[in-house]
Write a protein that holds these residues in place. Structure first.
Motif, mmCIF file in Angstrom:
data_model
loop_
_atom_site.group_PDB
_atom_site.id
_atom_site.type_symbol
_atom_site.label_atom_id
_atom_site.label_comp_id
_atom_site.label_asym_id
_atom_site.label_seq_id
_atom_site.Cartn_x
_atom_site.Cartn_y
_atom_site.Cartn_z
ATOM 1 N N THR A 271 70.246 43.912 45.105
ATOM 2 C CA THR A 271 69.033 43.108 44.910
ATOM 3 C C THR A 271 69.192 42.022 43.906
ATOM 4 O OG1 THR A 271 67.630 45.162 45.233
ATOM 5 C CG2 THR A 271 66.550 43.277 44.092
ATOM 6 N N ARG A 272 69.967 42.302 42.965
ATOM 7 C CA ARG A 272 70.331 41.370 41.874
ATOM 8 C C ARG A 272 71.044 40.099 42.379
ATOM 9 N NH1 ARG A 272 71.208 44.263 37.997
ATOM 10 N NH2 ARG A 272 73.627 44.603 38.430
ATOM 11 N N ALA A 273 72.020 40.489 43.502
ATOM 12 C CA ALA A 273 73.104 39.542 44.052
ATOM 13 C C ALA A 273 71.980 38.431 44.830
ATOM 14 C CB ALA A 273 73.827 40.190 44.782
ATOM 15 N N THR A 274 71.131 39.018 45.558
ATOM 16 C CA THR A 274 70.255 38.142 46.519
ATOM 17 C C THR A 274 69.137 37.577 45.922
ATOM 18 O OG1 THR A 274 70.949 39.754 48.645
ATOM 19 C CG2 THR A 274 69.278 38.451 48.712
ATOM 20 N N TYR A 275 68.516 38.283 45.005
ATOM 21 C CA TYR A 275 67.391 37.675 44.752
ATOM 22 C C TYR A 275 67.407 37.522 43.145
ATOM 23 C CZ TYR A 275 65.395 39.677 48.953
ATOM 24 O OH TYR A 275 65.289 39.835 50.302
ATOM 25 N N GLY A 276 68.241 37.883 42.378
ATOM 26 C CA GLY A 276 68.420 37.482 40.893
ATOM 27 C C GLY A 276 67.263 38.492 40.364
ATOM 28 N N PRO B 168 56.243 41.263 29.120
ATOM 29 C CA PRO B 168 56.164 40.214 30.230
ATOM 30 C C PRO B 168 57.201 40.118 30.972
ATOM 31 C CG PRO B 168 56.598 39.106 28.086
ATOM 32 C CD PRO B 168 56.419 40.701 27.764
ATOM 33 N N VAL B 169 57.186 39.901 32.293
ATOM 34 C CA VAL B 169 58.570 39.580 33.157
ATOM 35 C C VAL B 169 58.128 38.389 33.781
ATOM 36 C CG1 VAL B 169 58.922 42.244 33.499
ATOM 37 C CG2 VAL B 169 57.412 40.815 34.754
ATOM 38 N N GLY B 170 59.525 37.588 34.295
ATOM 39 C CA GLY B 170 59.281 36.438 35.111
ATOM 40 C C GLY B 170 58.591 36.792 36.393
ATOM 41 N N PRO B 171 57.898 36.022 37.147
ATOM 42 C CA PRO B 171 57.400 36.175 38.295
ATOM 43 C C PRO B 171 58.478 36.387 39.357
ATOM 44 C CG PRO B 171 57.652 33.805 37.781
ATOM 45 C CD PRO B 171 58.192 34.462 36.797
ATOM 46 N N PRO B 172 57.985 37.241 40.379
ATOM 47 C CA PRO B 172 59.325 37.586 41.551
ATOM 48 C C PRO B 172 59.455 36.210 42.600
ATOM 49 C CG PRO B 172 56.678 38.069 42.084
ATOM 50 C CD PRO B 172 56.728 37.804 40.842
ATOM 51 N N PRO B 173 60.633 36.135 42.970
ATOM 52 C CA PRO B 173 61.146 34.901 43.455
ATOM 53 C C PRO B 173 60.072 34.853 44.761
ATOM 54 C CG PRO B 173 62.663 36.892 44.193
ATOM 55 C CD PRO B 173 61.702 37.352 42.937
ATOM 56 N N THR B 174 60.066 33.366 45.024
ATOM 57 C CA THR B 174 59.215 32.769 46.238
ATOM 58 C C THR B 174 60.158 32.281 47.329
ATOM 59 O OG1 THR B 174 58.318 30.996 44.948
ATOM 60 C CG2 THR B 174 57.282 32.908 44.973
ATOM 61 N N ALA B 175 61.168 31.543 46.854
ATOM 62 C CA ALA B 175 61.840 30.660 47.520
ATOM 63 C C ALA B 175 62.769 31.573 48.507
ATOM 64 C CB ALA B 175 62.942 29.609 46.914
ATOM 65 N N PRO B 176 63.245 31.348 49.781
ATOM 66 C CA PRO B 176 64.227 31.953 50.385
ATOM 67 C C PRO B 176 65.302 32.220 49.954
ATOM 68 C CG PRO B 176 62.910 30.400 51.865
ATOM 69 C CD PRO B 176 62.617 30.343 50.519
ATOM 70 N N PRO B 177 66.252 33.287 49.759
ATOM 71 C CA PRO B 177 67.557 33.477 49.389
ATOM 72 C C PRO B 177 68.520 32.471 49.900
ATOM 73 C CG PRO B 177 67.148 35.343 50.437
ATOM 74 C CD PRO B 177 65.706 34.476 50.537
ATOM 75 N N ALA B 178 69.468 32.220 49.284
ATOM 76 C CA ALA B 178 70.574 31.134 50.042
ATOM 77 C C ALA B 178 71.614 32.349 50.895
ATOM 78 C CB ALA B 178 71.381 30.686 48.964
ATOM 79 N N ALA B 179 71.431 33.518 50.574
ATOM 80 C CA ALA B 179 72.408 34.519 51.408
ATOM 81 C C ALA B 179 71.678 35.830 50.996
ATOM 82 C CB ALA B 179 73.973 34.211 50.918
ATOM 83 N N VAL B 180 72.409 36.681 51.978
ATOM 84 C CA VAL B 180 71.639 38.168 51.895
ATOM 85 C C VAL B 180 73.154 38.862 51.732
ATOM 86 C CG1 VAL B 180 69.309 38.085 53.115
ATOM 87 C CG2 VAL B 180 71.557 38.451 54.495
ATOM 88 N N PHE C 168 57.255 42.689 44.291
ATOM 89 C CA PHE C 168 58.689 42.282 44.595
ATOM 90 C C PHE C 168 58.807 43.415 45.862
ATOM 91 C CE2 PHE C 168 63.082 43.159 45.067
ATOM 92 C CZ PHE C 168 63.327 41.940 45.524
ATOM 93 N N VAL C 169 59.151 42.986 47.126
ATOM 94 C CA VAL C 169 59.505 43.848 48.310
ATOM 95 C C VAL C 169 60.540 43.280 48.895
ATOM 96 C CG1 VAL C 169 58.844 45.077 50.159
ATOM 97 C CG2 VAL C 169 57.028 44.599 48.349
ATOM 98 N N ALA C 170 61.925 44.182 49.007
ATOM 99 C CA ALA C 170 63.038 43.857 49.795
ATOM 100 C C ALA C 170 63.140 45.044 51.061
ATOM 101 C CB ALA C 170 64.065 43.494 48.920
#
Length: 401
Positions: free
Chosen positions: A287-292, A307-319, A204-206
């Motif tokens: 980071t939580r607000a944009t990417y969850g 275990p952790v869930g996979p990092p997000p792949t879909a573009p965020p709705a907002a930044v 995960f990189v932002a």
């Protein structure tokens, strides 16, 4: 991810005042031995919990962890605090526990060592360790003004001096000399930060841009951060710069990184600093607000083999972006929530003493988080919210003795 072994036993040196370890690690609550700089709210069920004043600077936590290890060996030693990275690594090395090594921790903590290492793969400012004032004057002769002088292991822009001319040098010479100083060339241009959690099969990189220079807080400029959309070509360029930087370092299997990089007028990228920790200030909230993605939970669970869930792949709705209003150096009250529909979070620092002054880059009277379709819209809204907050500050009665 590996499964939790029955022998799991975890030592935690905590800094964050809001971290909820039972919520982040419900499978391991009764295996957690937590020593905390700030008092935590949810500590029921922990194997051991102590709130220790000045925890990051006193040796007590390390002494107790070593004693507890004699009763039952630890499988993991973790921390969320940059100032504890080296002693956590030292404990791991002494007890044969996997994780970041002392050499790796030092390379991310000592800013001079950091630049020596990073210089093998990316551009850095010219720098020098300072033993005496003569080292500083020679550095200025070589690099010219302005120059930056700072402690090699400090954070939050604390104790940094920018010398822009001889008057500043003379004024600096009147301060007590420290034996932990370095000088570096002043780099023009905006500063960006890249925040990442990297693990086995996880990335995960932002990327974001500071609203203003972090050093600006000491001259009265409010600090903040504006996220880049992950599909922005410059965000991808920054992510590549992170990868090139890390190629020079001994990196653990799982770690977080907070990279700061200058974008020069010549369109170059120059390393400022990189830390093997989660970014501070409002970065986890943004980071939580944009990417969850909860950076602390994501990192800690992987460090503990959960275990952790996979990092997000879909573009965020907002930044998102944030701006913090500095302490004013006089008694004032922060106003209520700014009346804009795009404000996503507003918080007043209830712990701030009346008349407090700015002591580090995260100092704040209050802060606001806003959303927008892109970086430009977020920045416009941040400046609008900042203007409203400053216009609505209220003088508070002085309560001195």
């Amino acid at each position: 991810m590996t499964s939790v072994r029955p022998t799991t036993n975890i030592a935690v040196i905590n800094y964050g005042p809001r971290l909820d370890y039972p919520a982040m690690l419900p499978e391991l609550v009764d295996k957690l031995h937590v020593f905390s700089h700030n008092e935590l709210q949810n500590t029921e069920g922990l194997a051991h919990y102590e709130h220790i004043e000045d925890c990051e600077s006193v040796p007590y936590p390390e002494l107790m962890i070593r004693r507890l290890a004699g009763e039952k060996p630890f499988s993991h030693v973790v921390t969320d605090n940059e100032y504890d990275l080296e002693r956590a690594a030292r404990i791991r090395a002494d007890f044969g526990i996997s994780g970041q090594s002392p050499a790796s921790a030092l390379s991310f903590r000592d800013k001079l060592v950091m630049k020596e290492v990073a210089g093998h793969t990316v551009a850095t400012a010219r720098f020098a360790r300072l033993e005496t004032i003569v080292d500083l004057t020679r550095f200025i002769e070589r690099c010219a003004y302005p120059v930056v002088v700072k402690p090699v292991k400090q954070g939050g822009s604390r104790d940094i001096a920018v010398l822009r001319g001889d008057d500043d040098l003379v004024a600096f010479s009147r301060r007590p000399w420290r034996d932990d100083l370095m000088a570096e060339e002043f780099i023009e241009g905006p500063m960006y930060h890249v925040d990442a959690v990297l693990g086995e099969g996880y990335r995960f990189v932002a990327s974001s841009r500071y609203l203003r220079s972090c050093l600006g807080v000491f001259s009265g400029q409010n600090n903040g951060s504006v996220q880049l959309h992950p599909q922005d070509p410059f965000a991808k360029r920054l992510a590549e710069f992170l990868d090139r930087t890390l190629e020079a370092f001994d990196t653990p299997e799982v770690s977080a990184y907070h990279l700061e990089v200058f974008h020069t007028p010549e369109d170059g990228l120059v390393l400022c600093e990189i830390a093997s920790r989660i970014g501070g200030d409002r970065i986890p909230l943004l980071t939580r607000a944009t990417y969850g993605v909860d950076l602390h939970t994501t990192l800690l669970r992987q460090l503990c083999g959960l275990p952790v869930g996979p990092p997000p792949t879909a573009p965020p709705a907002a930044v998102h972006g944030s701006v913090s209003i500095l302490p004013q150096g006089r008694p004032v009250r922060a106003p209520g929530r700014p009346p804009f529909e795009w404000v996503r979070h507003y918080e007043v620092n209830e712990q701030l003493a009346p008349g407090a002054v700015t002591v580090h880059s995260a100092s704040h009277l209050c802060f606001v988080i806003v959303c927008g379709a892109d970086t430009a819209e977020v920045e416009r809204r941040l400046l609008q919210a900042e203007a409203w907050l400053l216009a609505n500050l209220e003088e508070a009665p002085y309560q001195g003795s």
